[in-house]
Write a protein that holds these residues in place. Structure first.
Motif: not given
Length: 214
Positions: A98-101, A111-119, A128-132, A136-139
């Motif tokens: 996992q990487i935390a930011r 919204s940016w990580y989900r809708d623009v970056l497409g993760l 808190l939000a966790f992406f694939d 590797v998880r991005l938190m």
């Protein structure tokens, strides 16, 4: 005639369930205010549980509680259930889990990580939000006081968090936060973490999952 017994029934563990929950969040680095928000209780209730936990564990401060390695009797880890990360490929070694930011505007960043970056969004909680990120998880987090201080944290996935901690301590590494349960998924899988620092004082985390047997 038997006298009526008042109050809650006795617990068969060192701490009550509420005290364990508070102790785990103290070990994760949260303040009383953040713990109260997370649990939906008052700060006075948190202070009460912290004081009880300190007395029962036999330590004098929150800092000492952070490095206490106790495990709840009824946790899957204590019951010796199979670690979901334990297999022939990663047994005894670390991988990036996992990487935390931290972000300034959590809603916008999610919204940016989900809708623009497409993760793909795995799951989310308040702040808190966790992406694939390719396994590797991005938190991303907008919370302060969540875990050790730092702009970003690398989490190293291990099969056995306590064994990994002992191995690193034998190499001279000191831990700021002992292994602690941070989350239990709907299927019962437990997420365990512990924190230490690299040679320049930057935070690193150990993470492990312990799940029920199939």
């Amino acid at each position: 005639m038997t006298a009526n017994r008042r109050g809650r029934p006795p617990h068969d563990d060192l701490l009550t369930p509420a005290e364990w929950r508070v102790a785990e969040l103290v070990r994760h680095g949260l303040t009383n205010r953040r713990i109260a928000e997370r649990m939906g209780v008052s700060t006075d209730a948190v202070k009460f549980h912290v004081a009880n936990a300190l007395a029962k564990v036999g330590v004098a401060s929150r800092q000492e509680l952070k490095v206490w390695s106790g495990v709840a009797r009824h946790s899957l880890l204590n019951r010796g259930r199979s670690a979901m990360d334990r297999n022939s490929d990663n047994e005894g070694r670390m991988t990036l889990g996992q990487i935390a930011r931290r972000v300034t505007d959590f809603d916008s960043a999610r919204s940016w990580y989900r809708d623009v970056l497409g993760l793909p969004l795995l799951y989310a909680f308040p702040g808190l939000a966790f992406f694939d990120l390719g396994g590797v998880r991005l938190m991303i987090t907008g919370e302060r006081g969540e875990g050790p201080a730092g702009e970003s944290i690398l989490y190293l996935r291990v099969a056995d968090v306590h064994a990994a901690k002992a191995d690193l301590e034998a190499r001279g590494i000191r831990f700021s936060h002992a292994p602690h349960l941070i989350h239990r998924h709907d299927d019962g899988t437990e997420e365990w973490m512990a924190f230490f620092e690299d040679d320049e004082g930057r935070p690193l985390g150990l993470m492990a999952q312990v799940g029920p047997k199939a």
